[in-house]
Design an enzyme around this catalytic site. Structure first.
Site, short mmCIF file in Angstrom:
data_model
loop_
_atom_site.label_atom_id
_atom_site.label_comp_id
_atom_site.label_asym_id
_atom_site.label_seq_id
_atom_site.Cartn_x
_atom_site.Cartn_y
_atom_site.Cartn_z
N SER A 1 -28.71 50.61 -5.05
CA SER A 1 -28.82 49.38 -4.53
C SER A 1 -29.39 49.39 -3.22
O SER A 1 -30.74 50.15 -2.95
CB SER A 1 -27.67 48.50 -4.76
N GLU B 1 -32.33 46.30 -16.00
CA GLU B 1 -32.89 46.04 -14.88
C GLU B 1 -34.27 45.65 -14.84
O GLU B 1 -34.89 45.00 -13.73
CB GLU B 1 -32.66 46.96 -13.47
N HIS C 1 -27.52 46.50 -13.40
CA HIS C 1 -27.41 46.96 -12.15
C HIS C 1 -26.28 47.63 -11.63
O HIS C 1 -26.30 48.46 -10.82
CB HIS C 1 -27.92 45.83 -11.38
#
Length: 279
Positions: free
Chosen positions: A162, A222, A258
């Site tokens: 991330s 995602e 995610h």
């Protein structure tokens, strides 16, 4: 220290769980940033050249998972392909898996206009300290680890997910020789997309002969994210795969989002690193 508790009607002595071969300490950087440093040292004897090493961002969240994956699989390297590896988790003085200080350490500038208003709260956190954090890794943490453990200077990797993945790309593009292997999971390219694009262009123009390994991974689900996270990762990988001397692999993990993507990504990452380190 023992304490007594009542489980199933019996008094039992309980202690904290400890992962073999691990320890932790705190470091305060030259920029007065405080970090929890978690270290795993393999129980095997170090090779003559030293152990490979994997630095893990968001250490509070991922250090133990990465450590256990390596600790278990490296017991039978001949079967798994995973080699004994030192793991260094870089976290914060917090019990939370993700501390707000990561917004400063992992970003190169405040969030740009294209970042959705969904992130407004996070945008209020201090940002733009990635270069300071990079200096901490290069000038303070890595030298300390290398003084205390036998480390192979040619077998070093960094893992981030991330915003951590965004920082991994920043390190790759601006300080390429600091590591040999870069793992960027679900990188938040959208957060600093303009600045990162400039860094990428400079990297491609000036490091075309650099031997480096890059793994970019993201979850299939995602693709539904408003940040275009999967598309950004896919397009970046395609551009980097044009480099002649770089080993670049990209994976889209089926039916993962995610957060859930982290587990298969870690397993893929340690095998990706080990493939490099056995060469």
């Amino acid at each position: 220290m023992y304490r007594k508790s009542l489980i199933g009607g019996r008094k039992m002595q309980k202690t904290k769980v400890h992962v073999q071969g691990t320890e932790q300490f705190f470091m305060t950087s030259k920029h007065n940033r405080r970090y929890r440093i978690m270290v795993y040292r393999p129980q095997q004897e170090a090779p003559a050249s030293g152990f490979p090493i994997l630095y893990v961002l968001d250490g509070n969240a991922f250090f133990t998972t990465v450590t256990d994956a390596i600790r278990l699989q490296s017991r039978r390297s001949d079967k798994t392909g995973v080699v004994p590896t030192v793991v260094v988790g870089i976290g914060y003085d917090s019990e939370e898996p993700f501390d707000k200080n990561r917004f400063y350490d992992y970003t190169v500038a405040p969030a740009e206009d294209q970042v959705s208003s969904k992130f407004t709260r996070k945008m209020d956190d201090e940002q733009g300290g990635a270069n300071e954090f990079l200096m901490f890794l290069q000038e303070e943490l890595k030298p300390k680890i290398e003084r205390e453990l036998a480390i192979d200077s040619e077998k070093q990797a960094i893992f981030g997910h991330s915003l951590g993945g965004l920082f991994v790309l920043h390190a790759l593009f601006t300080q390429t020789s600091l590591f040999q292997t870069y793992i960027a999971g679900s990188p938040s390219i959208h957060w600093n997309q303009v600045k990162l694009s400039q860094e990428e262009e400079h990297f491609i123009q000036n490091n075309c002969d650099e031997k480096v390994s890059i793994l970019i991974g993201a979850g299939e689900l995602e693709g539904e994210h408003h940040s275009k996270m999967l598309m950004n990762a896919r397009e970046l990988a395609q551009r980097l795969q044009q480099l002649k001397h770089a080993r670049v692999e990209a994976y889209e993990f089926p039916d993962e989002n995610h957060i859930s993507v982290v587990l298969p990504l870690i397993n893929k990452a340690i095998r990706f690193c080990s493939d490099d380190w056995k060469l």
